[in-house]
Write a protein that holds these residues in place. Structure first.
Motif, mmCIF file in Angstrom:
data_model
loop_
_atom_site.group_PDB
_atom_site.id
_atom_site.type_symbol
_atom_site.label_atom_id
_atom_site.label_comp_id
_atom_site.label_asym_id
_atom_site.label_seq_id
_atom_site.Cartn_x
_atom_site.Cartn_y
_atom_site.Cartn_z
ATOM 1 N N HIS A 420 81.441 62.497 -2.668
ATOM 2 C CA HIS A 420 81.799 63.525 -3.275
ATOM 3 C C HIS A 420 80.690 64.377 -3.376
ATOM 4 O O HIS A 420 81.059 65.692 -2.933
ATOM 5 C CB HIS A 420 81.919 63.296 -4.968
ATOM 6 N N SER B 237 93.811 57.240 -7.102
ATOM 7 C CA SER B 237 93.780 58.428 -6.973
ATOM 8 C C SER B 237 94.131 58.531 -5.578
ATOM 9 O O SER B 237 94.015 57.801 -4.632
ATOM 10 C CB SER B 237 92.090 58.794 -6.967
ATOM 11 N N HIS B 262 86.541 56.282 -3.722
ATOM 12 C CA HIS B 262 86.892 55.999 -5.180
ATOM 13 C C HIS B 262 87.490 54.590 -5.368
ATOM 14 O O HIS B 262 86.848 53.817 -6.205
ATOM 15 C CB HIS B 262 88.101 56.884 -5.663
ATOM 16 N N HIS B 328 96.267 65.335 -6.075
ATOM 17 C CA HIS B 328 95.078 66.707 -5.616
ATOM 18 C C HIS B 328 95.849 67.098 -4.259
ATOM 19 O O HIS B 328 96.035 66.254 -3.544
ATOM 20 C CB HIS B 328 93.751 66.105 -5.355
ATOM 21 N N ASP B 361 86.625 67.856 -9.881
ATOM 22 C CA ASP B 361 86.160 66.756 -10.579
ATOM 23 C C ASP B 361 85.254 66.763 -11.366
ATOM 24 O O ASP B 361 85.170 66.122 -12.685
ATOM 25 C CB ASP B 361 85.644 65.639 -9.497
ATOM 26 N N HIS B 368 90.412 66.889 -14.650
ATOM 27 C CA HIS B 368 90.661 65.930 -13.404
ATOM 28 C C HIS B 368 91.402 64.798 -13.783
ATOM 29 O O HIS B 368 91.515 63.934 -12.795
ATOM 30 C CB HIS B 368 89.099 65.556 -12.933
#
Lengths: 431, 431
Positions: A420, B237, B262, B328, B361, B368
């Protein structure tokens, strides 16, 4: 006998809490059976759907016979009473006008840093509408579900309705036509919910399923939740009436019974600061009950679940109404707006003596699909938003990314999400 | 290997549909176990909650030790890195500003007949916020759930967070403090969901439960749905990136990996009209993967669920994005707004090359918590409306009842609900 509680008694809190905790529906152990049906339709499609329909509705069909086509709808509409069709049209138009005001606005704005933010609403493309068969097959409910969907912009509105032994209420088809339903299939139960959620060769899948149904339908909706969206799972209907000495006992009794006639599990509750009114309402209910066509149902509801709650003042009445979080709240007091202003939890509020709930059920314009069983504490009646979804939008340029990026990197690293942080750092030539 | 699909191939539709149908989560048969835990807590309250916590979190507690009090929170906050706290504050403020714009308006109007109609929004009084323990314990998610609730006006915001072996991320407590959480309990799993829904001697019940959790938490939320409200049940996600030849392959690769890190079940999909870009992104991903701290997770995600979809033009890209209905969607093309205008199903859209999803995020301001697993077809990201409910209002005077009453009576009678018709007729001296 209906229960009577008095706010002034020492044991009120205990008795009221016990009353709140009363279950009005047996919790049937039908989940396993429902899951079997849902899985079968998901796997075998039309074949399973047809078998279940033959079994549960005693209706042998082939796939080609699942759809109810425009000719059949037209024939049904032609068979309906003209006055009833006119009443449905009035209802449709008023529901449409009311719900148009619920259409949400998109938003787009630029903040002080120059970041562009906002959101956009869009309609769900395909929605399934479950309509019960038999005596609970209400044309008004078809309108209450279909019209907000069409106002939202739903293109494919697919109705399913069981036709046990081939029988179907023609007014339901008329309401479907008036409401803009685009496809109709003669199936019901858990099998219809599964067909809508998973699709079959004949029925293309939808993205959301709304509408009331029996315990199997409710269990099936709970099972497919996530795969598709669903509305609330409706319980038996209820009304709470707050009245003071100005209340008309006959009118109040009539409204209590209009609720009670729905279902033996329905509930009617009077909250009043006037003990005489309470007595008069109870007597009026006893008198009116005898003359009702659905006297047996209404009597069972009133006897098993009816209640009269005495309070010292209308502030206490509002407080109790908040705890009850009723689907329908009628207020017949000197100043109904003042009482309404103190009520936070209610599906719909009907103000003053000339607004019986039945007006809202049919032609008021507001929706009659409302949260039951105290769920008005956390949910709303059906509306246009239930048929739309919101997409959020975010746009940074290089400067905005420089302004916000370091904080995002800090948080990404703090959460152990290095990639990220790197997705930002790479753009900023930072590590 | 990640899958590669080409819209121009004859078998595209078949392969794309198979891809769409791929399940990224094993469906565990945990419902029975979950139901046992939930029922036990509903019945035995604190005792059951403490037993489950001792068993699953290896944490022996007494009821008095369930709450995490202000002193413990303050000590945790003091132990946090100041830069991270500042970043959380920036995030909190931006989330608050964005969500304030979502506060809905009440409506009240009088129609041509003189009927008064409208609705009123109010906040849910008490909301539970589930926060996972261990590695999925993200302070940013605490803010994303808590801030909209506070903006909505929720008074009681009750956080539950498991502390396996007594361990807890202090940043989660810091985020709770910044987000306005009013109570915190060190419990998790199905037992925490049950405690929130049914209440115990220590934890008063709430009306709605939000927040992500593992499969047991999701199953428990599904079980208590109806008794309380719940948010969506979140799946793994995902990101979809639409890019044309102007896309920067390193940046795209970084964003794909930010998703992949993630969870091994996360998914990253590139849709492009440029085969060279597709190759470059794949190479960049391979290169960047090796340097990631969570390389094993990201590699599993990319290998098992990653995909590159080649299209002839960006219209096709938008069409495929609609079918994917991604949580997303990043758009890195010459004119991202034009592509966004053709996309209907997406949780959030990130426009242009300088808007990596990681900004959204953390510090963009939008939420988010977004719909996963194609549920953007029918649902929205978390927002202020999820913490409010609408009460509709209706008021007729005698004239309005005379105008609307006959149609309501007609419909009541047509539905076999005589007491409905009578509640109107009695007021109009009609039968």
């Amino acid at each position: 006998m209906p229960i009577r509680l008095d706010r002034r008694n020492a044991d009120f809190a205990t008795r009221f809490n016990a009353f709140l905790a009363t279950k009005r529906e047996a919790s049937l152990d039908i989940e396993t059976a429902t899951r079997g049906i849902v899985d079968d339709v998901a796997k075998r499609g039309d074949a399973a759907l047809l078998e279940a329909t033959a079994k549960f509705d005693r209706l042998p069909l082939e796939a080609a016979g699942l759809a109810i086509g425009p000719d059949e709808v037209a024939a049904a509409v032609a068979a309906c009473d003209a006055e009833t069709i006119d009443a449905l049209k009035l209802a449709r138009d008023r529901i449409e006008s009311f719900h148009r005001r619920q259409l949400p606005k998109d938003d787009r704005f630029t903040d002080a840093l120059g970041v562009e933010l906002g959101w956009r609403w869009s309609a769900i493309e395909a929605v399934g509408l479950y309509v019960p068969g038999g005596t609970a097959s209400y044309p008004s409910s078809v309108l209450m579900n279909a019209v907000p969907a069409k106002v939202a912009g739903v293109e494919r509105l697919v109705m399913v309705v069981p036709t046990p032994d081939g029988k179907l209420n023609p007014l339901v088809l008329a309401a479907a036509q008036l409401g803009g339903v685009t496809e109709i299939y003669r199936v019901g139960g858990a099998q219809a919910v599964a067909a809508l959620a998973y699709g079959t060769a004949t029925i293309a899948p939808v993205s959301k399923i709304v509408g009331p149904g029996n315990a199997y339908v409710a269990a099936a909706k709970r099972l497919v939740f996530g795969k598709v969206g669903i509305d609330m799972i409706a319980g038996p209907s209820e009304v709470v009436i707050i009245a003071d000495a100005t209340g008309n006992p006959d009118w109040i009794a009539a409204d209590m019974l209009a609720q009670a006639e729905h279902d033996a599990n329905a509930q009617s509750i009077l909250i009043t600061d006037d003990a005489d009114l309470a007595d008069q309402v109870e007597r009026a209910i006893a008198a009116q009950l005898t003359t009702l066509s659905r006297a047996a149902i209404a009597t069972a509801s009133w006897t098993d679940f009816g209640a009269v709650i005495l309070v010292s003042n209308l502030d206490e009445a509002a407080e109790i109404a908040n705890a009850l979080a009723a689907e329908h709240l009628e207020i017949m007091t000197v100043d109904p707006e003042a009482v309404a202003g103190r009520v936070r939890n209610a599906g719909a509020i009907f103000l003053g003596p000339h607004t019986p709930e039945a007006i809202g059920d049919y032609v008021g314009g507001s929706n009659h699909v409302l949260p039951t069983a105290r769920s008005a504490r956390f949910s709303s009646g059906l509306g246009v938003l239930d048929f739309m979804k919101r997409t959020s939008m975010l746009k940074c340029g290089p400067e905005q990314l420089r302004a916000l990026g370091p904080a995002a990197m800090t948080l990404g690293k703090a959460e152990g999400l290095d990639a990220h942080a790197r997705s930002v750092g790479l753009r900023l030539n930072l590590r």
